[in-house]
Design an enzyme around this catalytic site. Sequence first.
Site: not given
Length: 498
Positions: A149, A176, A281, A383, A226, A173
């Site tokens: 995301f 969402e 990240c 994280e 992740s 993909k």
Amino acid sequence: MRAIHNFIDGKSASADSGRVGRVYNPNTGAQQAEVGFSTARNVDAAVQAALAALPGWMATNPQRRARVMFNFKALVEANMDELAHLLSSEHGKVIADSRGDIQRGLEVIEFACGIPHVLKGEYTEGAGPGIDVYSMRQPLGVVAGITPFNFPGMIPMWMFGIAIACGNTFVLKPSEKDPSLPVRLAELMLEAGAPAGVLNVVHGDKEAVDAIIAHPDIKAISFVGSSDIAHYIYANGTANNKRVQAMGGAKNHGVVLPDADMDQVVKDLVGAAYGSAGERCMALPVVVPVGKKTADELRARLIPEIERMKVGISTDPEAQYGPVVSAQHKQRVEDYIALGAKEGAELVRDGRGFTLQGYEEGYFIGPTLFDKVSTGMRTYQEEIFGPVLQIVRAESFEEALALPSQHQYGNGVAIFTRNGRAAREFAQRVNVGMVGINVPIPVPVAYHTFGGWKRSAFGDTNQHGMEGVKFYTKVKTITARWPEGMTEDSSFVIPTMR
Ligand code: NAD
């Protein structure tokens, strides 16, 4: 309620699982759309469209493919304002940061505009008597990308920009949580001249991802997200004979040596730790000052800088960062803050309970600062992915070098110093994939490559640059001889070039 659909074969298409994801406006906490989740059948429809487009696209010469990239770049630039607002409205990052997200993706598209040059193979004239050897890079076929995301513009472009320029067709993909921008990018790619089926978007969750992993006609998967999911994709994708690169989570450290320019360090740190609400990240959520004097000075200077920081809605031009992406993520970050205090770290500034007038239901978290964090704490090892900066004090250069080197993640690291020799030694010895020297967020430029080490990446090739080209192509090597009518005797010995 606005519905967000798949984009297959150049057209909008509904998903048929009957399940949907809710898409929120993180500024207000209100649901603004729903996205249909795809089944294996929907994924297969995207793959069939990509397969149908493949022969024509592979046969399109590289210069023409590059022209589509040039057109796409121009279209994205022409629509930048709309795209940045769309991104911010679902992600929550401030508009200037959304522009940066899209711009960093466009830089990969610019690299892809040079694809005719980078796809040139190697050639050896006269490798043997009358023998020439040459190699070529050919596309893999239909390839897929699964994206997180936090960079809904840049990361899809890292992947489809290179893959499509190399002659592959693509199934994306996206996350969402903020699925609208990737669909707009696919529409613009069509407008730029990529034939229908070259870039398809399927929305969904694990069901769609598992269908991608299982699909026999998908030759490669590029994943960013992740670490547990990255490892899952890598293990199962490679078990299904696919080429896989899977980038995971991060916990980047910024090491501050006593001779660093402290004014600059403080400015760099707050931007890198709190920008995009820490949802990067390559954020810098851990700072490692070397020596007590450095640590005390850094902490003293960070506090007023943090207090001056403006958190606001994503369209507020004054805001330095906006809300986090979802209510669940807000809760997760706040739970980590509670845990940090419980574990014994000193909670210097607590961002929980932050509210913005008129936006009380938004997913805001104030800037949070911990001091005296130690390596045994879960909040150090894991994280957090929020606006939380942790100070881990080190006594020496060696101790500071060991911290990022021994951490489970190895995405990025930065060192701040005026000592070139110390910086050089640090860069050489640190066990991390991307290093910044007085650069807080060392995301490499598009013509270099992006990739971490350890649990930050599974697979051998990095994203974009020549590593990206290698990932999305396979090498064919041709050994050619044009005899002049003389028949040679059969040889049963392996040919050697004497
Ligand atoms: P995520 O792992 O939750 O989701 C990433 C993708 O995987 C999404 O498309 C999602 O739909 C899919 N997914 C989620 N759960 C799944 C499951 N159980 N099975 C199969 N697929 C699943 O990550 P996120 O929250 O969207 O993104 C944040 C994470 O991404 C952070 O850990 C961050 O460090 C990481 N990240 C890494 C890089 C990098 O280059 N190393 C870059 C950006 C983000």
